[in-house]
Design an enzyme around this catalytic site. Structure first.
Site, PDB file in Angstrom:
ATOM      1  N   ILE A  72       0.799  -1.242  -0.004  1.00 23.97           N
ATOM      2  CA  ILE A  72       0.164  -0.080  -0.135  1.00 23.97           C
ATOM      3  C   ILE A  72       0.873   1.260   0.027  1.00 23.97           C
ATOM      4  O   ILE A  72       0.701   1.974  -0.787  1.00 23.97           O
ATOM      5  CB  ILE A  72      -1.059   0.170   1.600  1.00 23.97           C
TER       6      ILE A  72
ATOM      7  N   SER B 182      -6.826   0.670  10.014  1.00 17.76           N
ATOM      8  CA  SER B 182      -7.278  -0.392   9.550  1.00 17.76           C
ATOM      9  C   SER B 182      -8.491  -0.676   9.838  1.00 17.76           C
ATOM     10  O   SER B 182      -9.067  -0.140  10.790  1.00 17.76           O
ATOM     11  CB  SER B 182      -6.323  -1.528  10.134  1.00 17.76           C
TER      12      SER B 182
ATOM     13  N   TYR C 155      -2.659  -6.530  16.969  1.00 21.15           N
ATOM     14  CA  TYR C 155      -2.702  -5.788  15.808  1.00 21.15           C
ATOM     15  C   TYR C 155      -3.962  -4.876  16.113  1.00 21.15           C
ATOM     16  O   TYR C 155      -3.721  -3.460  15.814  1.00 21.15           O
ATOM     17  CB  TYR C 155      -2.679  -6.614  14.685  1.00 21.15           C
TER      18      TYR C 155
ATOM     19  N   LYS D 251      -3.820  -0.679  15.919  1.00 23.40           N
ATOM     20  CA  LYS D 251      -4.787   0.304  14.947  1.00 23.40           C
ATOM     21  C   LYS D 251      -5.733   1.184  15.433  1.00 23.40           C
ATOM     22  O   LYS D 251      -6.056   2.108  14.987  1.00 23.40           O
ATOM     23  CB  LYS D 251      -4.894  -0.732  13.757  1.00 23.40           C
TER      24      LYS D 251
ATOM     25  N   ILE E 284      -6.832  -6.414   1.752  1.00 26.74           N
ATOM     26  CA  ILE E 284      -5.961  -5.920   0.687  1.00 26.74           C
ATOM     27  C   ILE E 284      -4.749  -6.784   0.114  1.00 26.74           C
ATOM     28  O   ILE E 284      -3.820  -7.129   1.062  1.00 26.74           O
ATOM     29  CB  ILE E 284      -5.134  -4.554   0.994  1.00 26.74           C
TER      30      ILE E 284
ATOM     31  N   THR F 124      -1.469  -7.752  -0.387  1.00 22.71           N
ATOM     32  CA  THR F 124      -0.207  -7.287  -0.359  1.00 22.71           C
ATOM     33  C   THR F 124       0.765  -8.603   0.194  1.00 22.71           C
ATOM     34  O   THR F 124      -0.014  -9.589   0.842  1.00 22.71           O
ATOM     35  CB  THR F 124       0.077  -6.063   0.642  1.00 22.71           C
TER      36      THR F 124
HETATM   37  N1  LIG Z   1      -2.776  -5.382   3.455  1.00 24.00           N
HETATM   38  C1  LIG Z   1      -3.959  -5.398   4.174  1.00 24.00           C
HETATM   39  O1  LIG Z   1      -5.048  -6.033   4.109  1.00 24.00           O
HETATM   40  C2  LIG Z   1      -4.074  -4.344   5.110  1.00 24.00           C
HETATM   41  C3  LIG Z   1      -5.299  -3.998   5.879  1.00 24.00           C
HETATM   42  C4  LIG Z   1      -5.392  -2.782   6.578  1.00 24.00           C
HETATM   43  C5  LIG Z   1      -4.317  -2.014   7.145  1.00 24.00           C
HETATM   44  N2  LIG Z   1      -3.008  -2.294   6.345  1.00 24.00           N
HETATM   45  C6  LIG Z   1      -2.137  -1.451   6.650  1.00 24.00           C
HETATM   46  O2  LIG Z   1      -1.302  -0.925   5.892  1.00 24.00           O
HETATM   47  C7  LIG Z   1      -0.049  -0.704   6.101  1.00 24.00           C
HETATM   48  C8  LIG Z   1       0.646  -1.309   4.633  1.00 24.00           C
HETATM   49  O3  LIG Z   1       0.532  -2.614   4.656  1.00 24.00           O
HETATM   50  P1  LIG Z   1       0.917  -3.346   3.332  1.00 24.00           P
HETATM   51  O4  LIG Z   1      -0.339  -4.462   3.438  1.00 24.00           O
HETATM   52  O5  LIG Z   1       1.005  -2.694   2.239  1.00 24.00           O
HETATM   53  O6  LIG Z   1       2.039  -4.302   4.032  1.00 24.00           O
HETATM   54  P2  LIG Z   1       3.186  -4.674   3.391  1.00 24.00           P
HETATM   55  O7  LIG Z   1       3.921  -5.745   4.313  1.00 24.00           O
HETATM   56  O8  LIG Z   1       3.351  -4.945   1.827  1.00 24.00           O
HETATM   57  O9  LIG Z   1       4.318  -3.168   3.650  1.00 24.00           O
HETATM   58  C9  LIG Z   1       4.677  -2.763   4.884  1.00 24.00           C
HETATM   59  C10 LIG Z   1       5.923  -1.868   4.702  1.00 24.00           C
HETATM   60  O10 LIG Z   1       5.949  -1.564   5.831  1.00 24.00           O
HETATM   61  C11 LIG Z   1       7.749  -1.688   5.914  1.00 24.00           C
HETATM   62  N3  LIG Z   1       8.074  -1.899   7.449  1.00 24.00           N
HETATM   63  C12 LIG Z   1       7.597  -2.782   8.410  1.00 24.00           C
HETATM   64  N4  LIG Z   1       8.289  -2.489   9.698  1.00 24.00           N
HETATM   65  C13 LIG Z   1       8.933  -1.584   9.586  1.00 24.00           C
HETATM   66  C14 LIG Z   1       9.714  -0.654  10.420  1.00 24.00           C
HETATM   67  N5  LIG Z   1       9.950  -0.962  11.732  1.00 24.00           N
HETATM   68  N6  LIG Z   1      10.266   0.427  10.068  1.00 24.00           N
HETATM   69  C15 LIG Z   1       9.964   0.976   8.617  1.00 24.00           C
HETATM   70  N7  LIG Z   1       9.216   0.274   7.682  1.00 24.00           N
HETATM   71  C16 LIG Z   1       8.635  -0.933   8.073  1.00 24.00           C
HETATM   72  C17 LIG Z   1       7.772  -2.937   5.271  1.00 24.00           C
HETATM   73  O11 LIG Z   1       9.362  -3.052   4.959  1.00 24.00           O
HETATM   74  C18 LIG Z   1       7.138  -2.914   4.018  1.00 24.00           C
HETATM   75  O12 LIG Z   1       7.657  -2.017   3.023  1.00 24.00           O
HETATM   76  C19 LIG Z   1       0.211  -1.183   7.304  1.00 24.00           C
HETATM   77  O13 LIG Z   1       0.234  -0.489   8.387  1.00 24.00           O
HETATM   78  C20 LIG Z   1      -0.758  -2.268   7.396  1.00 24.00           C
HETATM   79  O14 LIG Z   1      -0.909  -2.775   8.789  1.00 24.00           O
HETATM   80  C21 LIG Z   1      -2.974  -3.302   5.601  1.00 24.00           C
END
Ligand SMILES: NC(=O)c1ccc[n+]([C@@H]2O[C@H](COP(=O)([O-])OP(=O)(O)OC[C@H]3O[C@@H](n4cnc5c(N)ncnc54)[C@H](O)[C@@H]3O)[C@@H](O)[C@H]2O)c1
Length: 271
Positions: A26, A151, A166, A170, A199, A201
């Site tokens: 994302i 989230s 988690y 959030k 989503i 990912t």
């Molecule tokens: N994918 C979903 O369904 C979903 C749903 C709700 C919320 N989210 C939130 O969206 C955001 C992006 O998630 P995503 O699904 O793209 O996941 P992802 O794992 O593809 O990307 C997460 C990114 O955060 C970076 N990261 C992790 N720990 C870190 C740290 N300590 N310092 C700096 N960077 C760090 C990772 O290297 C990665 O590039 C997150 O906050 C996640 O919780 C995701």
């Protein structure tokens, strides 16, 4: 005075933003959309190098697209990378905090260290990245926009998933967005959050691997829209919240959920 056109309002031309967690998923799609809308962008991410082509965005869209390794759960690492990013961008107009990690396992099995880490990265990392941004905007005496990635789990429980640690992190992010929207409004800093649900990912792919097939399948079947979302379906909400198109929007949370916040869908053929 003639009002701006709608495309001018959505444009990020000449603006500069930081995106945490922009190496992939994302966060990367938000980085890409900022660049495409004309904004300069600097990614802060734990990875040594981005998984996606952050650097290529510079040439493609004639903007700055920088990348700085940072651990948002470490005060020293976050501050050092943040300062480098601001220096390289020249100024700051806002931030999107997308860095995040998740755990999915029964509540009684969630360990102190792993829950602590989730809260450090998701809640504390967002808190202090936003604080650095507010300080920078105050220093510049300019308005700005802070966008937190919260989230769906800050709103409701997800069917099939046990993500207590988690959800706590959030829930904190969503509340942080609300309190800051009020505290920072007099300084012209708008603060909003986006709440994605399932989503597609690495985070959800990882969760799928660690859960049962039935729970994995819920990502496709539980949202009323009967499919998982894509990261480029989340990123336009960030462009809206960063841009002048949302000039009177603060303290809002944008749900990008395929409708799952209204309840589980897909059961009509059972009645
Ligand atoms: N994918 C979903 O369904 C979903 C749903 C709700 C919320 N989210 C939130 O969206 C955001 C992006 O998630 P995503 O699904 O793209 O996941 P992802 O794992 O593809 O990307 C997460 C990114 O955060 C970076 N990261 C992790 N720990 C870190 C740290 N300590 N310092 C700096 N960077 C760090 C990772 O290297 C990665 O590039 C997150 O906050 C996640 O919780 C995701």
């Amino acid at each position: 005075m003639a009002s701006k056109s709608i495309s001018e309002k959505f444009s990020l031309k000449g603006k500069s933003y930081i995106v945490t967690g922009g190496a992939m998923g994302i966060g990367y799609h938000i980085t890409k959309d900022i660049a495409e809308m004309g904004g300069n962008v600097a990614v802060l991410d734990l990875r040594d190098s981005p998984l996606e082509d952050v650097y290529g965005l510079a040439k493609k869209h004639n903007v700055k697209a920088e990348y700085f390794q940072a651990d948002v759960s470490s005060e020293a690492s976050l501050k050092s990378a943040f300062d480098k990013a601001v220096q390289s961008l020249g100024k700051l107009d806002g931030i999107v905090t997308a860095a995040g990690i998740a755990i999915d396992k029964p509540f009684v099995d969630q360990k102190w260290d792993e829950v602590n880490k989730v809260i450090q990265v998701n809640a504390m990392g967002s808190f202090f990245a936003a604080q650095l941004t507010a300080r920078q905007l105050q220093h510049q005496k300019t308005p700005g926009s802070i966008v937190f990635i919260a989230s769906i789990t800050a709103h409701c429980n997800l069917p099939g998933y046990r993500m207590a640690g988690y959800n706590v992190s959030k829930g904190g992010v969503k509340m942080l967005s609300q309190v800051l929207s009020s505290e920072l409004a007099p300084q012209g800093i708008r603060v909003n959050s986006i709440s994605p649900a399932f989503i597609d990912t690495n985070q959800t792919r990882g969760a799928k691997e660690h859960t049962t097939q039935a729970a994995g399948a819920l990502m496709e079947s539980a949202p009323p829209m009967l499919r998982i979302g894509q990261p480029d379906e989340v990123s336009p909400a960030a462009v809206f919240l960063l841009s002048e198109a949302s000039s009177y929007v603060t303290g809002a949370d944008v749900l990008v959920s395929g409708g799952i916040h209204t309840g589980r869908g897909g059961d009509y053929d059972m009645v």
